[in-house]
Design a protein around this motif. Sequence first.
Motif, mmCIF file in Angstrom:
data_model
loop_
_atom_site.group_PDB
_atom_site.id
_atom_site.type_symbol
_atom_site.label_atom_id
_atom_site.label_comp_id
_atom_site.label_asym_id
_atom_site.label_seq_id
_atom_site.Cartn_x
_atom_site.Cartn_y
_atom_site.Cartn_z
ATOM 1 N N LEU A 12 -32.561 -60.507 38.613
ATOM 2 C CA LEU A 12 -32.423 -59.681 37.408
ATOM 3 C C LEU A 12 -33.387 -58.507 37.505
ATOM 4 O O LEU A 12 -34.609 -58.711 37.548
ATOM 5 C CB LEU A 12 -32.736 -60.520 36.155
ATOM 6 C CG LEU A 12 -32.793 -59.731 34.851
ATOM 7 C CD1 LEU A 12 -31.434 -59.121 34.507
ATOM 8 C CD2 LEU A 12 -33.276 -60.619 33.705
ATOM 9 N N ALA A 13 -32.821 -57.288 37.508
ATOM 10 C CA ALA A 13 -33.679 -56.099 37.637
ATOM 11 C C ALA A 13 -34.195 -55.664 36.278
ATOM 12 O O ALA A 13 -33.456 -55.660 35.280
ATOM 13 C CB ALA A 13 -32.895 -54.970 38.284
ATOM 14 N N PHE A 14 -35.466 -55.296 36.232
ATOM 15 C CA PHE A 14 -36.034 -54.677 35.028
ATOM 16 C C PHE A 14 -36.147 -53.171 35.214
ATOM 17 O O PHE A 14 -36.124 -52.414 34.261
ATOM 18 C CB PHE A 14 -37.381 -55.318 34.692
ATOM 19 C CG PHE A 14 -37.201 -56.738 34.226
ATOM 20 C CD1 PHE A 14 -36.784 -56.991 32.934
ATOM 21 C CD2 PHE A 14 -37.364 -57.809 35.094
ATOM 22 C CE1 PHE A 14 -36.565 -58.293 32.494
ATOM 23 C CE2 PHE A 14 -37.151 -59.106 34.666
ATOM 24 C CZ PHE A 14 -36.753 -59.356 33.368
ATOM 25 N N TYR A 17 -31.370 -50.544 39.827
ATOM 26 C CA TYR A 17 -30.631 -49.896 40.925
ATOM 27 C C TYR A 17 -29.303 -49.429 40.346
ATOM 28 O O TYR A 17 -28.495 -50.236 39.910
ATOM 29 C CB TYR A 17 -30.445 -50.940 42.023
ATOM 30 C CG TYR A 17 -29.240 -50.844 42.927
ATOM 31 C CD1 TYR A 17 -28.899 -49.659 43.583
ATOM 32 C CD2 TYR A 17 -28.461 -51.982 43.164
ATOM 33 C CE1 TYR A 17 -27.798 -49.615 44.444
ATOM 34 C CE2 TYR A 17 -27.367 -51.941 44.028
ATOM 35 C CZ TYR A 17 -27.043 -50.760 44.662
ATOM 36 O OH TYR A 17 -25.958 -50.720 45.505
ATOM 37 N N TRP A 18 -29.092 -48.133 40.323
ATOM 38 C CA TRP A 18 -27.792 -47.630 39.857
ATOM 39 C C TRP A 18 -27.520 -46.332 40.605
ATOM 40 O O TRP A 18 -28.011 -45.278 40.236
ATOM 41 C CB TRP A 18 -27.782 -47.406 38.327
ATOM 42 C CG TRP A 18 -26.394 -47.207 37.779
ATOM 43 C CD1 TRP A 18 -25.841 -46.028 37.354
ATOM 44 C CD2 TRP A 18 -25.391 -48.205 37.611
ATOM 45 N NE1 TRP A 18 -24.556 -46.236 36.938
ATOM 46 C CE2 TRP A 18 -24.253 -47.566 37.077
ATOM 47 C CE3 TRP A 18 -25.323 -49.583 37.869
ATOM 48 C CZ2 TRP A 18 -23.064 -48.259 36.787
ATOM 49 C CZ3 TRP A 18 -24.153 -50.269 37.578
ATOM 50 C CH2 TRP A 18 -23.046 -49.605 37.042
ATOM 51 N N GLY A 19 -26.802 -46.435 41.701
ATOM 52 C CA GLY A 19 -26.501 -45.276 42.531
ATOM 53 C C GLY A 19 -26.959 -45.528 43.953
ATOM 54 O O GLY A 19 -27.979 -46.180 44.171
ATOM 55 N N ARG A 67 -11.008 -57.715 52.054
ATOM 56 C CA ARG A 67 -11.679 -56.409 52.166
ATOM 57 C C ARG A 67 -13.038 -56.386 51.462
ATOM 58 O O ARG A 67 -13.925 -55.635 51.840
ATOM 59 C CB ARG A 67 -10.775 -55.281 51.672
ATOM 60 C CG ARG A 67 -10.460 -55.351 50.234
ATOM 61 C CD ARG A 67 -9.671 -54.170 49.707
ATOM 62 N NE ARG A 67 -9.565 -54.296 48.267
ATOM 63 C CZ ARG A 67 -8.802 -55.181 47.654
ATOM 64 N NH1 ARG A 67 -8.049 -56.001 48.333
ATOM 65 N NH2 ARG A 67 -8.790 -55.267 46.334
ATOM 66 N N ARG A 68 -13.217 -57.236 50.437
ATOM 67 C CA ARG A 68 -14.511 -57.251 49.728
ATOM 68 C C ARG A 68 -15.632 -57.742 50.653
ATOM 69 O O ARG A 68 -16.806 -57.445 50.447
ATOM 70 C CB ARG A 68 -14.392 -58.150 48.487
ATOM 71 C CG ARG A 68 -15.692 -58.370 47.713
ATOM 72 C CD ARG A 68 -16.142 -57.078 47.043
ATOM 73 N NE ARG A 68 -17.449 -57.189 46.393
ATOM 74 C CZ ARG A 68 -18.616 -56.976 46.995
ATOM 75 N NH1 ARG A 68 -18.658 -56.677 48.278
ATOM 76 N NH2 ARG A 68 -19.744 -57.055 46.324
ATOM 77 N N PHE A 69 -15.264 -58.504 51.683
ATOM 78 C CA PHE A 69 -16.269 -59.141 52.534
ATOM 79 C C PHE A 69 -16.304 -58.579 53.962
ATOM 80 O O PHE A 69 -17.151 -58.971 54.748
ATOM 81 C CB PHE A 69 -16.014 -60.658 52.582
ATOM 82 C CG PHE A 69 -16.198 -61.308 51.245
ATOM 83 C CD1 PHE A 69 -17.433 -61.845 50.895
ATOM 84 C CD2 PHE A 69 -15.169 -61.342 50.307
ATOM 85 C CE1 PHE A 69 -17.629 -62.424 49.655
ATOM 86 C CE2 PHE A 69 -15.352 -61.915 49.061
ATOM 87 C CZ PHE A 69 -16.580 -62.461 48.734
ATOM 88 N N CYS A 140 -30.117 -58.267 48.214
ATOM 89 C CA CYS A 140 -31.281 -58.208 49.120
ATOM 90 C C CYS A 140 -32.539 -58.664 48.401
ATOM 91 O O CYS A 140 -33.459 -59.182 49.023
ATOM 92 C CB CYS A 140 -31.442 -56.819 49.737
ATOM 93 S SG CYS A 140 -32.087 -55.562 48.628
ATOM 94 N N ARG A 141 -32.569 -58.517 47.071
ATOM 95 C CA ARG A 141 -33.740 -58.977 46.310
ATOM 96 C C ARG A 141 -33.705 -60.483 46.098
ATOM 97 O O ARG A 141 -34.744 -61.139 46.041
ATOM 98 C CB ARG A 141 -33.790 -58.253 44.948
ATOM 99 C CG ARG A 141 -33.842 -56.725 45.057
ATOM 100 C CD ARG A 141 -33.960 -56.082 43.668
ATOM 101 N NE ARG A 141 -32.984 -56.614 42.742
ATOM 102 C CZ ARG A 141 -32.140 -55.897 42.001
ATOM 103 N NH1 ARG A 141 -32.150 -54.571 42.044
ATOM 104 N NH2 ARG A 141 -31.299 -56.496 41.189
ATOM 105 N N ALA A 142 -32.489 -61.034 45.939
ATOM 106 C CA ALA A 142 -32.350 -62.463 45.606
ATOM 107 C C ALA A 142 -32.717 -63.380 46.773
ATOM 108 O O ALA A 142 -32.857 -64.580 46.595
ATOM 109 C CB ALA A 142 -30.924 -62.753 45.141
#
Length: 320
Positions: A12-14, A17-19, A67-69, A140-142
Motif C-alpha cells: 500500500l503506497a502512501f 506511483y502514478w505514471g 497477453r497480460r502476462f 516490486c515493493r511487495a
Amino acid sequence: MKSVTAVARPSLAFIKYWGKSPGGPANRPATPSLALTLEGITSTAEVCPSADGRDRVVLGGEEQPERRFAAFFDTLRAELKTDLRFAVTSANTFPTAAGLASSSSGFAALAAACATLARGQRPDDALLSRLARVGSGSACRAVYGGWTLWDAGAEAAQPLFEAGHWPELRVVLAAVHEGPKEHSSRDGMNSTAETSPFYPAWVADAPQLLNEARRALAARDLEAFGQAARKSYQRMFGTMLGADPPLIYWKPASLSLIRAAEDLRRQGLSVWETMDAGPQVKFLCTERDVPAVVEAIRQVLGPEGRWWVTQAGAGVEVRL
Ligand code: DP6
C-alpha cells in the motif's frame, strides 16, 4: 523441482506511483513511491512446469488472458536464461483488481515462485523485485516486508524500514465496492500522462512529497506523515480529473469515508486516509484509534460493509 508456492502481501503506497517513465524497460515509475507491505491479506501463487508448452495463469479459478502476462514471462526467461514455460494457480484472500493492490502481491508471489522454480533456489530479493516490476510496477515493493521505497526511474524497489519500525501503526482497509474497477491502474495512469495538463506538475511535485514523508516516517511522526500521504493521493486524483476523458474512481461512499476521517481528526484523533485506483478507502492510525475508525466505517457502509484491520507485514515467502 516439481512445484513452488510463494505467498506475498499487498504493498500500500502512501506516496503514490502514478505514471511511467517514457521509453526503456517496462513499468519504470515517473514518480517515487513510498509504501508499506501489509499483513493478514495474501496472494498465493503455485507454479509448476507447463505440460503443453504454454504459459498459463489461473487466478481465483479463472484462466487469465495470456497477453497480460507475456512481457513478465518473457523477461523472466531472458533474465534467468531458461526455456521453461509455467503453469500457475493463483488466489487472493481479498477482492481482486478492486483497488486493494492485488496486482502488487499477485506479481510478487508469481515472480518469486517462477524464478525459484527456474533457478532451483530462491534468487535474491533485488532480482525478484526487478522481475515483479515487469508484471506490475507496485509488485516490486511487495517483494520486501515493511516500508519500501521505489525511486523514480528505478527498476527495483528497496527496503527502507523493517515491519517493526512503527509497531503501533495500523491500516484499516474499507471495501466500498468489491467488484473489479472500471479502469485498470495501467490504463488510468497512461491516459492521465497522455491527456492531463496537470500531469507534469504532479511529477515535478512528487520528490518534495517523498522527502516530507520520508522524514516523518524516520521520526515516526504520524501527523506529518499523514499530511504528506493525504497530499499525495489527493494530487494523484487531481491529475486524473484533468485527464480527457476525466477519470473518477471514487464512489459516493468513498467521499463519505474521507469526510469521516476529517471528522475523526477534528475530534483530535490522528487518522489519515489514502486511496488508490479504485473506490476503497484505507485509514492509517495507531492501534488505540482502530475502534473509532471501525465505528466510522460501520456508520458509512452499514452492516454489509467489509473492512480489514492490518499492519506492517513480511515480504514474499517461498515454500518449496
Ligand atoms: C494507485 O502497479 O497496478 O496503486 O505498473 O501498470 O501494473 P502497473 O500499475 P500498478 O499501479 C499502482 C498505482 C497505485 C499507486 C501505488 O501503488 O503506488
